[in-house]
Structure formats: structure tokens, C-alpha cells
Motif scaffolding. Structure first.
Motif, PDB file in Angstrom:
ATOM      1  N   ALA A  73       0.819  -1.210   0.000  1.00 23.89           N
ATOM      2  CA  ALA A  73       0.000   0.000   0.000  1.00 23.89           C
ATOM      3  C   ALA A  73       0.855   1.264   0.000  1.00 23.89           C
ATOM      4  N   LEU A  74       1.995   1.215   0.669  1.00 22.18           N
ATOM      5  CA  LEU A  74       2.866   2.382   0.781  1.00 22.18           C
ATOM      6  C   LEU A  74       3.786   2.564  -0.421  1.00 22.18           C
ATOM      7  N   ALA A  75       4.030   1.484  -1.141  1.00 19.97           N
ATOM      8  CA  ALA A  75       4.982   1.521  -2.252  1.00 19.97           C
ATOM      9  C   ALA A  75       4.572   2.572  -3.278  1.00 19.97           C
ATOM     10  N   ASP A  76       5.542   3.315  -3.720  1.00 19.47           N
ATOM     11  CA  ASP A  76       5.371   4.310  -4.782  1.00 19.47           C
ATOM     12  C   ASP A  76       4.427   5.458  -4.428  1.00 19.47           C
ATOM     13  N   ALA A  77       4.162   5.654  -3.145  1.00 24.28           N
ATOM     14  CA  ALA A  77       3.347   6.810  -2.749  1.00 24.28           C
ATOM     15  C   ALA A  77       4.163   8.078  -2.972  1.00 24.28           C
ATOM     16  N   PRO A  78       3.546   9.100  -3.535  1.00 21.31           N
ATOM     17  CA  PRO A  78       4.283  10.335  -3.802  1.00 21.31           C
ATOM     18  C   PRO A  78       4.401  11.219  -2.557  1.00 21.31           C
ATOM     19  N   GLY A  79       5.444  11.028  -1.796  1.00 19.17           N
ATOM     20  CA  GLY A  79       5.710  11.890  -0.656  1.00 19.17           C
ATOM     21  C   GLY A  79       5.211  11.353   0.667  1.00 19.17           C
ATOM     22  N   LEU A  80       5.690  11.980   1.708  1.00 18.83           N
ATOM     23  CA  LEU A  80       5.400  11.549   3.074  1.00 18.83           C
ATOM     24  C   LEU A  80       3.916  11.676   3.414  1.00 18.83           C
ATOM     25  N   GLU A  82       1.281  11.502   1.501  1.00 17.04           N
ATOM     26  CA  GLU A  82       0.479  10.454   0.857  1.00 17.04           C
ATOM     27  C   GLU A  82       0.787   9.073   1.434  1.00 17.04           C
ATOM     28  N   ARG A  83       1.994   8.872   1.933  1.00 10.91           N
ATOM     29  CA  ARG A  83       2.274   7.611   2.638  1.00 10.91           C
ATOM     30  C   ARG A  83       1.419   7.542   3.902  1.00 10.91           C
ATOM     31  N   GLY A  84       1.278   8.669   4.579  1.00  7.01           N
ATOM     32  CA  GLY A  84       0.413   8.708   5.759  1.00  7.01           C
ATOM     33  C   GLY A  84      -1.040   8.434   5.401  1.00  7.01           C
ATOM     34  N   VAL A  85      -1.492   9.007   4.299  1.00  9.61           N
ATOM     35  CA  VAL A  85      -2.863   8.767   3.843  1.00  9.61           C
ATOM     36  C   VAL A  85      -3.054   7.290   3.528  1.00  9.61           C
ATOM     37  N   ARG A  86      -2.075   6.706   2.871  1.00  6.44           N
ATOM     38  CA  ARG A  86      -2.184   5.278   2.544  1.00  6.44           C
ATOM     39  C   ARG A  86      -2.142   4.419   3.802  1.00  6.44           C
ATOM     40  N   ALA A 147       7.999  10.609  14.263  1.00  6.75           N
ATOM     41  CA  ALA A 147       6.918  11.592  14.370  1.00  6.75           C
ATOM     42  C   ALA A 147       5.860  11.359  13.291  1.00  6.75           C
ATOM     43  N   ALA A 148       6.306  11.128  12.070  1.00  6.77           N
ATOM     44  CA  ALA A 148       5.360  10.893  10.973  1.00  6.77           C
ATOM     45  C   ALA A 148       4.569   9.610  11.210  1.00  6.77           C
ATOM     46  N   TRP A 149       5.253   8.563  11.641  1.00  4.17           N
ATOM     47  CA  TRP A 149       4.581   7.289  11.910  1.00  4.17           C
ATOM     48  C   TRP A 149       3.593   7.451  13.071  1.00  4.17           C
ATOM     49  N   ALA A 150       4.008   8.157  14.115  1.00  4.38           N
ATOM     50  CA  ALA A 150       3.130   8.354  15.270  1.00  4.38           C
ATOM     51  C   ALA A 150       1.854   9.089  14.871  1.00  4.38           C
ATOM     52  N   LEU A 151       1.988  10.086  14.020  1.00  6.98           N
ATOM     53  CA  LEU A 151       0.815  10.831  13.578  1.00  6.98           C
ATOM     54  C   LEU A 151      -0.125   9.923  12.785  1.00  6.98           C
ATOM     55  N   ALA A 152       0.401   9.210  11.798  1.00  5.22           N
ATOM     56  CA  ALA A 152      -0.443   8.343  10.972  1.00  5.22           C
ATOM     57  C   ALA A 152      -1.021   7.198  11.799  1.00  5.22           C
ATOM     58  N   HIS A 153      -0.190   6.572  12.635  1.00  2.00           N
ATOM     59  CA  HIS A 153      -0.651   5.442  13.439  1.00  2.00           C
ATOM     60  C   HIS A 153      -1.673   5.896  14.484  1.00  2.00           C
ATOM     61  N   GLY A 154      -1.407   7.010  15.115  1.00  2.00           N
ATOM     62  CA  GLY A 154      -2.352   7.531  16.102  1.00  2.00           C
ATOM     63  C   GLY A 154      -3.690   7.870  15.480  1.00  2.00           C
ATOM     64  N   PRO A 173     -12.036  10.493   6.047  1.00  2.00           N
ATOM     65  CA  PRO A 173     -10.868  10.467   6.939  1.00  2.00           C
ATOM     66  C   PRO A 173      -9.550  10.764   6.230  1.00  2.00           C
ATOM     67  N   GLU A 174      -9.418  10.338   4.987  1.00  2.00           N
ATOM     68  CA  GLU A 174      -8.165  10.584   4.265  1.00  2.00           C
ATOM     69  C   GLU A 174      -7.979  12.078   3.996  1.00  2.00           C
ATOM     70  N   GLU A 175      -9.056  12.753   3.644  1.00  3.23           N
ATOM     71  CA  GLU A 175      -8.967  14.201   3.416  1.00  3.23           C
ATOM     72  C   GLU A 175      -8.714  14.945   4.724  1.00  3.23           C
ATOM     73  N   VAL A 176      -9.326  14.476   5.802  1.00 10.44           N
ATOM     74  CA  VAL A 176      -9.080  15.088   7.104  1.00 10.44           C
ATOM     75  C   VAL A 176      -7.615  14.907   7.485  1.00 10.44           C
ATOM     76  N   PHE A 177      -7.057  13.729   7.232  1.00  8.48           N
ATOM     77  CA  PHE A 177      -5.645  13.494   7.541  1.00  8.48           C
ATOM     78  C   PHE A 177      -4.755  14.425   6.721  1.00  8.48           C
ATOM     79  N   ARG A 178      -5.061  14.598   5.448  1.00  9.53           N
ATOM     80  CA  ARG A 178      -4.283  15.530   4.613  1.00  9.53           C
ATOM     81  C   ARG A 178      -4.350  16.947   5.201  1.00  9.53           C
ATOM     82  N   THR A 179      -5.537  17.364   5.605  1.00  6.33           N
ATOM     83  CA  THR A 179      -5.702  18.691   6.199  1.00  6.33           C
ATOM     84  C   THR A 179      -4.910  18.802   7.486  1.00  6.33           C
ATOM     85  N   LEU A 180      -4.996  17.781   8.314  1.00  4.41           N
ATOM     86  CA  LEU A 180      -4.279  17.767   9.589  1.00  4.41           C
ATOM     87  C   LEU A 180      -2.774  17.904   9.380  1.00  4.41           C
ATOM     88  N   THR A 181      -2.226  17.141   8.455  1.00  4.11           N
ATOM     89  CA  THR A 181      -0.784  17.241   8.208  1.00  4.11           C
ATOM     90  C   THR A 181      -0.421  18.604   7.657  1.00  4.11           C
TER      91      THR A 181
END
Length: 188
Positions: A73-80, A82-86, A147-154, A173-181
Motif C-alpha cells: 500500500a505504501l509503495a510508490d506513494a508520492p511523498g510523506l 500520501e504515505r500517511g494517507v495510505r 513523528a510521521a509514523w506516530a501521527l499516521a498510526h495515532g 478520513p483521508e482528506e481530514v488526515f491531509r488537512t491535519l498534516t
């Protein structure tokens, strides 16, 4: 004359994994019983043990599969971001895997397949951090990754636990996560 149960099953391993994922999704990993899973798959109570040995083996197989799915799911995601979104999307699409993956007390931590799958997923997570400019990640890229993992995992954990229903108010939720980041990591 009594009829004997057929012991042949097209793909017993997959059938048991699928049944286990259903149980975990509905009742959590502690509700698993190999005997119950055998009944659901229509095989003898001993049949699942041929593939998984015991409950810990089954849960380790689920976690291994989960880490492989996460890495894909994370492979080839464009940027940090979008990896969090995935990561969040993975949690939503594979809630049973997600629950088991992060419950080390239920797993055989030294299982080679689990170790390899976990490392592969970790590499995909770290790849997003490496894409940041050095000024954005400061002196310690590893802490930026945490920090990035904690945000996405949390966020994913809160979402899975239905703790964000009020704050999300029906929003994606994915759009909310994008907004949050975006709010937390604006330049300047």
C-alpha cells in the motif's frame, strides 16, 4: 455406517485466515479459537494446526500478511503525506490485520517471515521521510520518521476505535488526515 468428513479442502490455509480475520474484525484477536475456525472452515478441529501449529502461529501469519499488504500500500506513494494517507487507508481496509500487527504479545516475534515483512513495511515508511528536504527534518531523520509514523498510526488507531466520529462529522478520513498534516507541517 457413519459418514466421514472430507479432509480435502481447496485452500485450507486461506479459509482459516479469512475466518480468523472475520472473528478479529467482529470480536478482537482474543476471541480466536482454532477449534472454532476449523468448524467455520468445515474441517476437523486438528486441520488448522497443520498450517499454523497454534493460535500464536495463526496470529503471526495474519501479522505477516498485514505487513506485506501495508508495504504494498505504501509503495510508490508520492511523498510523506500520501504515505500517511495510505497508512490510514490500510487501517480502514484491513482493520483486523492492523489490530494484530501491533500486538507483539500475541505473535512469534522471531518468525523470519514476520521479521522480513515488518522490515519491508518499515523501509516503505522510511522512504517517505528520506524524501523530505534536510531542513524540514532537522538533525535526526529517524525522529522525523517516528513523528510521521506516530501521527499516521495515532490517527488510524483513533479512527479504528471510532473515536473520531464526532470530530470528523462524516468527512472523508483521508482528506481530514491531509488537512491535519497541512496544519501541523506548514512551512515557516
Amino acid at each position: 455406517m457413519t459418514s466421514q468428513r472430507a479432509y480435502h479442502h481447496g485452500d485450507l490455509r486461506r479459509a482459516v485466515l479469512t475466518a480468523a480475520l472475520d472473528v478479529i474484525r467482529d470480536s478482537g484477536p482474543t476471541a480466536l479459537s482454532l477449534r472454532d475456525l476449523a468448524r467455520r472452515a468445515g474441517v476437523s478441529h486438528a486441520a488448522p494446526a497443520h498450517h499454523f501449529k497454534d493460535r500464536a502461529g495463526l496470529l503471526t501469519a495474519i501479522a505477516t500478511e498485514g505487513y506485506e499488504l501495508l508495504a504494498d500500500a505504501l509503495a510508490d506513494a508520492p511523498g510523506l503525506r500520501e504515505r500517511g494517507v495510505r497508512y490510514v487507508r490500510f487501517c480502514r481496509e484491513h482493520p483486523a490485520h492492523f489490530q494484530v500487527m501491533f500486538a507483539p504479545e500475541l505473535l512469534r516475534e522471531d518468525d523470519p517471515a514476520l521479521v522480513a515483512a515488518r522490515e519491508r513495511a518499515g523501509e516503505q515508511l522510511r522512504a517517505g521521510v528520506e524524501e523530505l528536504e534536510s531542513s524540514a527534518r532537522g538533525e535526526d531523520a529517524r525522529l522525523a520518521g517516528v513523528a510521521a509514523w506516530a501521527l499516521a498510526h495515532g490517527f488510524a488507531t483513533l479512527l479504528l476505535g471510532r473515536n473520531l466520529e464526532g470530530p470528523l462529522a462524516g468527512r472523508d478520513p483521508e482528506e481530514v488526515f491531509r488537512t491535519l498534516t497541512g496544519l501541523l507541517f506548514q512551512p515557516g
